[in-house]
Scaffold this motif. Structure first.
Motif, PDB file in Angstrom:
ATOM      1  N   TYR A   1       0.829  -1.209   0.000  1.00  0.00           N
ATOM      2  CA  TYR A   1       0.000   0.000   0.000  1.00  0.00           C
ATOM      3  C   TYR A   1       0.861   1.256   0.000  1.00  0.00           C
ATOM      4  CZ  TYR A   1      -3.431   3.488   1.354  1.00  0.00           C
ATOM      5  OH  TYR A   1      -4.212   4.610   1.393  1.00  0.00           O
ATOM      6  N   SER A   2       1.920   1.276   0.864  1.00  0.00           N
ATOM      7  CA  SER A   2       2.782   2.463   0.859  1.00  0.00           C
ATOM      8  C   SER A   2       3.504   2.665  -0.448  1.00  0.00           C
ATOM      9  CB  SER A   2       3.802   2.481   1.977  1.00  0.00           C
ATOM     10  OG  SER A   2       3.975   1.330   2.615  1.00  0.00           O
ATOM     11  N   LYS A   3       3.884   1.558  -1.134  1.00  0.00           N
ATOM     12  CA  LYS A   3       4.500   1.677  -2.469  1.00  0.00           C
ATOM     13  C   LYS A   3       3.509   2.284  -3.462  1.00  0.00           C
ATOM     14  CE  LYS A   3       7.446  -2.395  -2.268  1.00  0.00           C
ATOM     15  NZ  LYS A   3       7.648  -3.728  -2.837  1.00  0.00           N
ATOM     16  N   LEU A   4       2.272   1.810  -3.409  1.00  0.00           N
ATOM     17  CA  LEU A   4       1.250   2.320  -4.333  1.00  0.00           C
ATOM     18  C   LEU A   4       1.002   3.813  -4.125  1.00  0.00           C
ATOM     19  CD1 LEU A   4      -1.419  -0.530  -4.285  1.00  0.00           C
ATOM     20  CD2 LEU A   4      -0.014   0.160  -6.213  1.00  0.00           C
ATOM     21  N   ILE A   5       0.883   4.228  -2.877  1.00  0.00           N
ATOM     22  CA  ILE A   5       0.591   5.630  -2.578  1.00  0.00           C
ATOM     23  C   ILE A   5       1.768   6.523  -2.967  1.00  0.00           C
ATOM     24  CG2 ILE A   5       0.116   7.281  -0.713  1.00  0.00           C
ATOM     25  CD1 ILE A   5      -2.242   5.480  -1.639  1.00  0.00           C
ATOM     26  N   SER A   6       2.990   6.110  -2.633  1.00  0.00           N
ATOM     27  CA  SER A   6       4.143   6.941  -3.007  1.00  0.00           C
ATOM     28  C   SER A   6       4.302   6.982  -4.526  1.00  0.00           C
ATOM     29  CB  SER A   6       5.421   6.439  -2.341  1.00  0.00           C
ATOM     30  OG  SER A   6       5.696   5.116  -2.758  1.00  0.00           O
ATOM     31  N   ASN A   7       3.939   5.906  -5.210  1.00  0.00           N
ATOM     32  CA  ASN A   7       4.018   5.861  -6.670  1.00  0.00           C
ATOM     33  C   ASN A   7       2.992   6.799  -7.310  1.00  0.00           C
ATOM     34  OD1 ASN A   7       5.070   4.806  -9.137  1.00  0.00           O
ATOM     35  ND2 ASN A   7       3.207   3.612  -9.343  1.00  0.00           N
ATOM     36  N   GLU A   8       1.830   6.962  -6.676  1.00  0.00           N
ATOM     37  CA  GLU A   8       0.790   7.852  -7.206  1.00  0.00           C
ATOM     38  C   GLU A   8       1.282   9.292  -7.300  1.00  0.00           C
ATOM     39  OE1 GLU A   8      -2.447   7.590  -8.427  1.00  0.00           O
ATOM     40  OE2 GLU A   8      -1.820   5.511  -8.574  1.00  0.00           O
ATOM     41  N   PHE A   9       2.124   9.696  -6.355  1.00  0.00           N
ATOM     42  CA  PHE A   9       2.596  11.074  -6.314  1.00  0.00           C
ATOM     43  C   PHE A   9       4.007  11.226  -6.881  1.00  0.00           C
ATOM     44  CE2 PHE A   9      -0.594  10.712  -2.962  1.00  0.00           C
ATOM     45  CZ  PHE A   9      -1.462  11.715  -3.345  1.00  0.00           C
TER      46      PHE A   9
ATOM     47  N   GLN B   1       5.768   4.323 -11.763  1.00  0.00           N
ATOM     48  CA  GLN B   1       6.253   3.031 -12.242  1.00  0.00           C
ATOM     49  C   GLN B   1       5.086   2.046 -12.315  1.00  0.00           C
ATOM     50  OE1 GLN B   1       9.658   2.618 -12.902  1.00  0.00           O
ATOM     51  NE2 GLN B   1       9.733   4.811 -12.524  1.00  0.00           N
ATOM     52  N   ASN B   2       5.299   0.945 -13.006  1.00  0.00           N
ATOM     53  CA  ASN B   2       4.303  -0.127 -13.033  1.00  0.00           C
ATOM     54  C   ASN B   2       4.617  -1.075 -11.881  1.00  0.00           C
ATOM     55  OD1 ASN B   2       2.333  -1.908 -13.689  1.00  0.00           O
ATOM     56  ND2 ASN B   2       3.354  -2.760 -15.472  1.00  0.00           N
ATOM     57  N   ILE B   3       3.936  -0.878 -10.771  1.00  0.00           N
ATOM     58  CA  ILE B   3       4.214  -1.669  -9.569  1.00  0.00           C
ATOM     59  C   ILE B   3       3.281  -2.867  -9.537  1.00  0.00           C
ATOM     60  CG2 ILE B   3       4.156  -1.632  -7.054  1.00  0.00           C
ATOM     61  CD1 ILE B   3       4.942   1.274  -7.168  1.00  0.00           C
ATOM     62  N   ASN B   4       3.863  -4.028  -9.306  1.00  0.00           N
ATOM     63  CA  ASN B   4       3.086  -5.263  -9.243  1.00  0.00           C
ATOM     64  C   ASN B   4       2.637  -5.502  -7.808  1.00  0.00           C
ATOM     65  OD1 ASN B   4       1.964  -7.717  -9.888  1.00  0.00           O
ATOM     66  ND2 ASN B   4       3.870  -8.830  -9.612  1.00  0.00           N
ATOM     67  N   VAL B   5       1.327  -5.469  -7.593  1.00  0.00           N
ATOM     68  CA  VAL B   5       0.769  -5.695  -6.259  1.00  0.00           C
ATOM     69  C   VAL B   5      -0.290  -6.777  -6.358  1.00  0.00           C
ATOM     70  CG1 VAL B   5      -0.584  -4.654  -4.393  1.00  0.00           C
ATOM     71  CG2 VAL B   5       1.198  -3.340  -5.507  1.00  0.00           C
ATOM     72  N   LYS B   6      -0.236  -7.714  -5.436  1.00  0.00           N
ATOM     73  CA  LYS B   6      -1.256  -8.763  -5.392  1.00  0.00           C
ATOM     74  C   LYS B   6      -2.339  -8.303  -4.420  1.00  0.00           C
ATOM     75  CE  LYS B   6      -1.871 -13.637  -4.517  1.00  0.00           C
ATOM     76  NZ  LYS B   6      -2.438 -14.248  -5.607  1.00  0.00           N
ATOM     77  N   PHE B   7      -3.529  -8.035  -4.965  1.00  0.00           N
ATOM     78  CA  PHE B   7      -4.645  -7.584  -4.151  1.00  0.00           C
ATOM     79  C   PHE B   7      -5.461  -8.786  -3.696  1.00  0.00           C
ATOM     80  CE2 PHE B   7      -4.148  -3.157  -4.888  1.00  0.00           C
ATOM     81  CZ  PHE B   7      -3.734  -3.001  -6.195  1.00  0.00           C
TER      82      PHE B   7
ATOM     83  N   THR C   1     -12.028   1.442 -18.013  1.00  0.00           N
ATOM     84  CA  THR C   1     -10.586   1.601 -18.184  1.00  0.00           C
ATOM     85  C   THR C   1      -9.861   0.502 -17.415  1.00  0.00           C
ATOM     86  OG1 THR C   1      -8.688   3.062 -17.884  1.00  0.00           O
ATOM     87  CG2 THR C   1     -10.435   3.236 -16.257  1.00  0.00           C
ATOM     88  N   ILE C   2      -8.699   0.113 -17.904  1.00  0.00           N
ATOM     89  CA  ILE C   2      -7.922  -0.893 -17.167  1.00  0.00           C
ATOM     90  C   ILE C   2      -6.824  -0.233 -16.338  1.00  0.00           C
ATOM     91  CG2 ILE C   2      -8.384  -2.783 -18.747  1.00  0.00           C
ATOM     92  CD1 ILE C   2      -5.594  -2.327 -19.937  1.00  0.00           C
ATOM     93  N   LYS C   3      -6.582   1.063 -16.542  1.00  0.00           N
ATOM     94  CA  LYS C   3      -5.574   1.771 -15.745  1.00  0.00           C
ATOM     95  C   LYS C   3      -6.273   2.419 -14.571  1.00  0.00           C
ATOM     96  CE  LYS C   3      -2.178   2.527 -19.247  1.00  0.00           C
ATOM     97  NZ  LYS C   3      -0.816   2.910 -19.134  1.00  0.00           N
ATOM     98  N   MET C   4      -6.172   1.782 -13.398  1.00  0.00           N
ATOM     99  CA  MET C   4      -6.851   2.288 -12.207  1.00  0.00           C
ATOM    100  C   MET C   4      -5.877   2.310 -11.040  1.00  0.00           C
ATOM    101  SD  MET C   4     -10.425   0.122 -12.392  1.00  0.00           S
ATOM    102  CE  MET C   4      -9.677  -1.436 -12.867  1.00  0.00           C
ATOM    103  N   ASN C   5      -5.970   3.354 -10.220  1.00  0.00           N
ATOM    104  CA  ASN C   5      -5.208   3.320  -8.975  1.00  0.00           C
ATOM    105  C   ASN C   5      -5.982   2.459  -7.973  1.00  0.00           C
ATOM    106  OD1 ASN C   5      -7.168   4.933  -7.651  1.00  0.00           O
ATOM    107  ND2 ASN C   5      -6.135   6.808  -8.312  1.00  0.00           N
TER     108      ASN C   5
END
Length: 195
Positions: free
Chosen positions: A62-70, A75-81, A96-100
């Motif tokens: 989650y912290s990687k995703l949030i820091s990547n948003e700003f 980057q294209n970060i691989n996260v398993k949800f 759309t397939i590009k979603m935060n």
């Protein structure tokens, strides 16, 4: 040479791993009626419909995703949800397939809401509301989204009916023949006989 081959093999494995984790099963789009788009007498409210999602991941992801948003260059970060069915709905917007992470959580909840509205014969949604919360536990972050709205059926204009065009089927061509005459001579004429 071995290092280059190993690096290339590793990159290919990461590519396949990232593609495998982003599985999209189905997309649904559904219209929303905004205030002033349609008179209230033009639709029937069927009832309230809703949908919810709980998208989970580790705190580090989650912290990687949030820091990547700003980030300046995301980057294209691989996260398993966790709890990601791959079924996404989009109410009043294009698929759309590009979603935060927040858009993904909302799309999961909106898909459930769309399915309920369709099951009840709705044409659109009015009074659409969405609420997203982020909850942290010891090791997990959960992004919870709840959406709701009123499912409506649009009334047809009175006196207007939809007409379906009928395709004309051409009859097979038939050769025309002249009817046979009884006599080929001019004896058919009747003349007066005088004495």
């Amino acid at each position: 040479m071995k290092k280059i081959v190993l690096a290339l093999a590793g990159a290919v494995c990461l590519l396949f791993a990232s593609c495998a984790s982003n599985q999209f099963n189905s997309f649904s789009e559904f219209p929303v009626i905004e205030s002033g788009d349609l008179d209230s007498g033009r639709y029937i409210v069927l009832g309230e419909v809703s949908g919810a999602s709980n998208l989970s991941m580790t705190n580090e992801e989650y912290s990687k995703l949030i820091s990547n948003e700003f980030a300046y260059e995301p980057q294209n970060i691989n996260v398993k949800f966790g709890n990601d069915s791959g079924e996404y709905g989009f109410i009043g917007k294009r698929a759309t397939i590009k979603m935060n992470v927040f858009e993904r959580s909302a799309a999961l909840a909106e898909y459930k809401m769309i399915q309920t509205a369709k099951f009840n014969g709705a044409d659109a949604i009015i009074c659409f509301k969405s609420e997203t919360k982020v909850e942290n536990s010891y090791k997990t972050t959960i992004v919870k989204t709840y959406v709701s709205g009123l499912a409506v059926k649009v009334k047809a204009d009175s006196g207007y009916s939809i007409k379906t065009p009928v395709e004309e089927v051409e009859a097979p061509a038939v050769e025309e023949t002249e009817p046979e005459s009884v006599s080929d001579s001019d004896d058919d004429e009747v003349s007066e006989v005088s004495e």
